[in-house]
Design an enzyme around this catalytic site. Structure first.
Site, short mmCIF file in Angstrom:
data_model
loop_
_atom_site.label_atom_id
_atom_site.label_comp_id
_atom_site.label_asym_id
_atom_site.label_seq_id
_atom_site.Cartn_x
_atom_site.Cartn_y
_atom_site.Cartn_z
N LYS A 161 59.76 -46.70 8.96
CA LYS A 161 60.74 -47.27 8.04
C LYS A 161 60.13 -48.53 7.44
CE LYS A 161 65.47 -49.01 7.67
NZ LYS A 161 66.72 -49.35 8.40
N LYS A 214 60.95 -43.21 5.87
CA LYS A 214 61.93 -43.82 4.97
C LYS A 214 61.32 -45.06 4.31
CE LYS A 214 66.61 -45.81 5.00
NZ LYS A 214 67.78 -46.19 5.81
#
Length: 332
Positions: free
Chosen positions: A203, A255
């Protein structure tokens, strides 16, 4: 005619002549089952609240969340990822609303489970940022820094209350070191070995999260660069990947999706567990804004971005277009 290489014998265009031909030889196929719908539910509202930076996306009431879950299920979407938006007065330094069995996320999980049961995979965001008055993903120490190990204790408690609410999958998104192992132990301790962990393995600290901050009514000051990954790094993601798998992750995620397709491809080729990618709010907002201006063809752009993410190796895609795209794919 001058002959170059195997031309004119080799003509790749023969396989592009008609829509039926192109469909038959397509190397990557999107299916509604590939899609997961992220959804926001806001405490204390009776009507959905539009999110200005994400046209078409809302903060749901409990009633409209139920309807959105049913619509997603009927379209063939596989899962729904829930994010709770508590009342501002309930935010505090420790994010206690996030571990309150009566907190908005736990209430939302129960509501969706009552509506769709096991016909839709119900997932929950496991993070403190929506519930803290400082907006960080963990608790702070005396110097105002995110305290990794103290935060893990809160995550363990969050995992247990979310499991008690009936969630199928928890998604720890805070990027704390050791979070997957601590959450796995916490779930197993209460006999919930059946609850899966979707690890937010890679992320990144991205400029594309802006609209999401509005969606969850974030109280963040500063940034999250001490725990989210540096956009310049790829090998670091593979280290995070190895650690998450060692700690017991059932699925892993990259992400954002679009700006990190190289990372996604590398992760996908390195593991034998399902790989997800999250097409985040900024990616959504850019397409919607350009389409609103008439600069791109919206529907084609949506499916093209999703196909690119799938082609890069994602088995599952979290996207705010999940239900709409699934409906289009179902009609194709």
């Amino acid at each position: 005619m001058t002959v170059y290489g195997s031309f004119p014998g080799s003509r790749p265009r023969r396989l592009r002549t008609t829509p039926a031909m192109r469909r038959m030889v397509a190397e990557t196929r999107l299916n509604p089952a590939d899609l997961i719908l992220p959804a926001f539910v806001r405490e204390g509202v009776s009507e959905p609240v539009p999110i200005a930076a994400m046209p078409g996306v809302v903060q749901h009431s409990l009633d409209t969340l139920r309807k959105a879950a049913v619509e997603a299920r009927e379209a063939g979407v596989s899962g729904i990822m829930l994010f709770g938006v508590p009342e501002d007065a309930k935010k505090d330094a420790a994010g206690t609303a996030g571990t309150d069995p009566g907190g908005i996320l736990q209430v939302a999980v129960r509501a969706v489970k009552e509506e769709v049961g096991d016909e839709l995979v119900v997932m929950s965001d496991l993070c403190l940022d929506e519930y803290t008055d400082h907006g960080h993903c963990g608790v702070l120490d005396a110097d105002g820094r995110v305290d990794n190990d103290a935060t893990l204790e809160r995550y363990a408690e969050m995992a247990q209350v979310q499991a008690d609410a009936g969630v199928h999958v928890v998604g720890p998104s805070g990027m704390m070191d050791g979070q997957v192992g601590v959450i796995r132990d916490a779930l197993d301790t209460i006999g919930r070995e059946d609850v899966s962990i979707l690890a937010y393995t890679a992320k990144y600290s991205s400029a594309f999260y802006g609209p999401f901050r509005e969606a969850v009514a974030s109280s963040l000051t500063g940034d999250r660069k001490t725990y989210q990954q540096d956009p310049a790094n790829l090998r670091e993601s593979l280290r995070e990947l190895a650690l998450d798998l060692e700690e017991g992750a059932d699925m892993v995620m990259v992400k954002p999706a679009g700006p990190y397709l190289d990372v996604l491809a590398k992760v996908a080729e390195s593991v034998d567990v399902p790989v997800a990618a999250y097409q985040i709010s900024g990616e959504y907002a850019m397409v919607e804004a350009a389409a609103e201006k008439g600069w791109i063809e919206r529907d084609k752009a949506i499916l093209e971005t999703l196909t690119g993410i799938r082609r890069a190796g994602a088995r599952m895609i979290l996207t705010y277009w999940a239900t709409e795209a699934a409906q289009k794919l179902g009609r194709a």
